[in-house]
Scaffold this motif. Structure first.
Motif, mmCIF file in Angstrom:
data_model
loop_
_atom_site.group_PDB
_atom_site.id
_atom_site.type_symbol
_atom_site.label_atom_id
_atom_site.label_comp_id
_atom_site.label_asym_id
_atom_site.label_seq_id
_atom_site.Cartn_x
_atom_site.Cartn_y
_atom_site.Cartn_z
ATOM 1 N N GLU A 30 53.604 49.827 40.410
ATOM 2 C CA GLU A 30 52.080 49.920 40.908
ATOM 3 C C GLU A 30 51.228 50.806 40.005
ATOM 4 O O GLU A 30 50.205 50.727 39.287
ATOM 5 C CB GLU A 30 51.847 50.124 42.350
ATOM 6 C CG GLU A 30 50.353 50.183 42.876
ATOM 7 C CD GLU A 30 50.399 50.337 44.170
ATOM 8 O OE1 GLU A 30 49.317 50.020 44.986
ATOM 9 O OE2 GLU A 30 51.395 50.702 44.912
ATOM 10 N N GLN A 31 51.738 52.053 39.866
ATOM 11 C CA GLN A 31 51.186 52.935 39.208
ATOM 12 C C GLN A 31 51.133 52.871 37.575
ATOM 13 O O GLN A 31 50.424 53.347 36.909
ATOM 14 C CB GLN A 31 51.806 54.553 39.318
ATOM 15 C CG GLN A 31 51.532 54.990 40.890
ATOM 16 C CD GLN A 31 52.284 56.246 41.394
ATOM 17 O OE1 GLN A 31 51.924 57.336 40.505
ATOM 18 N NE2 GLN A 31 52.859 56.460 42.484
ATOM 19 N N SER A 81 48.287 50.514 36.728
ATOM 20 C CA SER A 81 47.379 51.173 36.707
ATOM 21 C C SER A 81 46.982 51.693 35.480
ATOM 22 O O SER A 81 45.780 51.805 35.092
ATOM 23 C CB SER A 81 47.149 52.089 37.850
ATOM 24 O OG SER A 81 47.907 53.080 37.690
ATOM 25 N N LYS A 82 47.891 52.268 34.674
ATOM 26 C CA LYS A 82 47.856 53.005 33.597
ATOM 27 C C LYS A 82 47.897 52.313 32.087
ATOM 28 O O LYS A 82 47.311 52.202 31.367
ATOM 29 C CB LYS A 82 48.821 53.938 33.387
ATOM 30 C CG LYS A 82 49.016 54.948 34.520
ATOM 31 C CD LYS A 82 50.139 56.080 34.186
ATOM 32 C CE LYS A 82 50.244 57.159 35.119
ATOM 33 N NZ LYS A 82 51.581 57.873 34.906
ATOM 34 N N TYR A 101 52.710 41.941 41.136
ATOM 35 C CA TYR A 101 52.283 42.726 40.087
ATOM 36 C C TYR A 101 52.808 42.437 38.842
ATOM 37 O O TYR A 101 52.484 42.715 37.799
ATOM 38 C CB TYR A 101 52.790 44.490 40.330
ATOM 39 C CG TYR A 101 52.214 45.071 41.632
ATOM 40 C CD1 TYR A 101 50.893 45.471 41.476
ATOM 41 C CD2 TYR A 101 52.934 44.965 42.614
ATOM 42 C CE1 TYR A 101 50.465 46.276 42.705
ATOM 43 C CE2 TYR A 101 52.479 45.702 43.936
ATOM 44 C CZ TYR A 101 51.401 46.056 43.760
ATOM 45 O OH TYR A 101 50.707 47.000 44.889
#
Length: 490
Positions: free
Chosen positions: A361-362, A365-366, A391
């Motif tokens: 998830e992180q 986002s990047k 995702y």
């Protein structure tokens, strides 16, 4: 006053973009310097990095007034050099003062041979870096590498490893000795400054406790088959432990009484708080030794502390051949097909399956281009496998235990098999991190640990960027000359 870097060139100074770096060198320093050179040569990228570096200066401090501090660019250069080359501060201090090319990257000329850095200056300035700032710079380096490669879709590989903390092997008796040693050192100094009597012989007192400690260490449990001899040996061991905790407890109690007098002294309040901290550690260890040895009780794992200095240290047994346990923290990394580390996470009291979804998830986002990711079985849970499909287009997560017919179809598909084969490459990336500083953390505290890991990841990504540029330049030379250079870069 803090500058990012000196924009006006001095007489004899070479611009960073024009510094000559040995393309045929296989050492990590030229590759790292090429990565830094690429950041400085790209104006847009350089401005973004400089904007991030301004976050090092606290908001309450005016960067345009006051005594000059080390330039922020120099802090970044020295920080990534330290971790990427796995140097201690003494080696970094020498290199910063003597290495010609490194000094050119720091903005010095050959005429500034008397311009030297103090060891403590380097230490204090490198500690200004934070994990958040380093993560942003690392992200920019990765994006520059992706642009160089023309990458759009990314496939990741995720795994975890243990970064050890700089601690000795813990036993309840040596942790008690550590606590008492610090109590005696701090309480004697505080009492001396405040004029409180009673601790003049603190060194002699410590030697008395150390003598009791050494006696226990020399004693071995009996291997005799005679129950009578075993009982005698166990009784002697119990007696030695009782004498040890009684003597240690007496000094801990005396320190508590002296603390009452120190609390009225404003200048010694901070030192009194330190003594209280170690007193609590000592009381816990005394209690656990009594329960384990005298009362024959098994101490639950969650009650144990494995270092009184690095309290975040965990006892980790991953089942590796020849490695019974490791003392440190797990770090989870997710790298792409080019070797760049897209995201990392320090796992405090967490196991692999707890961070699987958050890692993806992180990372998404990047880097929204992440389309696929592979894991090993340790990251699997039924809930995790279901959530990852939101995702990723392709989830390569082997299931634990027996496979259903549907699971067999998934895990025997060509894409799944190809992803499993490529997954082992993440071990190469982890090994590179360990060889470049992440085998053991030399910084103190949990914040220092996270900063150390972030600095290592940032340095690794900048080095990979430099290695790509080095390879590209060597190919260009090969095309021009029509022959292969004598040595190829790693």
């Amino acid at each position: 006053m803090r500058k990012i870097t000196e924009m006006q060139l001095k007489i004899g100074q070479v611009p960073i973009s024009d510094i000559k770096i040995d393309l045929l060198s296989r050492d990590e320093i030229p590759q790292l310097l090429m990565g830094l050179q690429a950041i400085d040569s790209n104006r847009k990228l350089r401005d973004e990095v400089f904007k991030i570096l301004r976050g090092i200066v606290p908001k309450k401090i005016d960067p345009d007034n006051g005594r000059p501090g080390m330039d922020l660019w120099k802090i970044l250069v020295l920080g990534v050099l330290r971790l990427n080359s796995n140097w201690d501060y003494d080696k970094l201090h020498h290199i910063a003062n003597e290495h010609k090319t490194v000094r050119e990257f720091l903005g010095h000329t050959i005429y500034e041979f008397d311009r030297k850095y103090a060891l403590q200056t380097i230490k204090d300035n490198l500690r200004l870096l934070s994990p958040e700032i380093l993560d942003k710079i690392s992200r920019l380096a990765v994006r520059a590498g992706h642009k160089l490669k023309g990458a759009s879709d990314l496939s990741g590989r995720c795994d975890s490893f243990v970064v050890e903390t700089d601690v000795h092997f813990p036993t309840d008796i040596n942790l008690l000795l550590d606590a008492v040693r610090k109590i005696l050192a701090h309480i004697s100094r505080a009492c001396s400054e405040a004029g409180v009597a009673g601790w003049r012989q603190h060194r002699h007192n410590y030697r008395k406790i150390k003598k009791k400690f050494n006696r226990i260490n020399k004693m071995k449990r009996s291997t005799s088959k005679s129950s009578e001899k075993k009982a005698i040996r166990d009784a002697l061991i119990m007696e030695a432990h009782q004498e040890y905790i009684d003597l240690a407890g007496s000094y801990v109690e005396r320190a508590g009484e002296s603390l009452k007098a120190l609390k009225h002294d404003f200048e010694n309040t901070a030192r009194a708080m330190v003594v209280e901290h170690f007193v609590s550690h000592a009381n816990r260890q005394i209690n656990q030794i009594r329960r384990r040895v005298i009362q024959k009780e098994t101490i639950p794992h969650h009650e144990k502390v494995f270092s009184i200095f690095e309290e975040h240290t965990e006892w980790i047994s991953k089942g590796k051949a020849g490695v019974r346990q490791e003392l440190g923290l797990r770090v989870c990394v997710l790298e792409d097909q080019y070797g760049f580390i897209l995201h990392h996470h320090v796992m405090e009291k967490q196991t692999d399956e707890k961070v699987t979804v958050s890692m993806v998830e992180q990372t998404k986002s990047k880097f929204p281009g992440l389309r696929a990711c592979s894991f090993d079985k340790g990251f699997y849970s039924p809930d995790t496998a279901r959530k990852l499909k939101k995702y990723l287009d392709l989830v390569i997560l082997p299931k634990k235990g027996a496979l259903s017919k549907k699971d067999k179809e998934v895990e025997h598909s060509p894409d799944f098999i190809a992803g499993r084969r490529r997954h082992s490459a993440v071990e190469s990336g982890i090994n590179a991190l360990e060889n470049h500083g992440l085998d053991i953390c030399r910084d103190h505290g949990i914040f220092g640990f996270k900063r150390y890991v972030a600095l290592s990841v940032t340095a690794r990504n900048i080095q990979i960027l430099g290695a790509m540029i080095q390879k590209k330049r060597l190919k260009r030379i090969k095309r021009r000359k029509g022959q292969t250079p004598l040595r190829q870069a790693a």
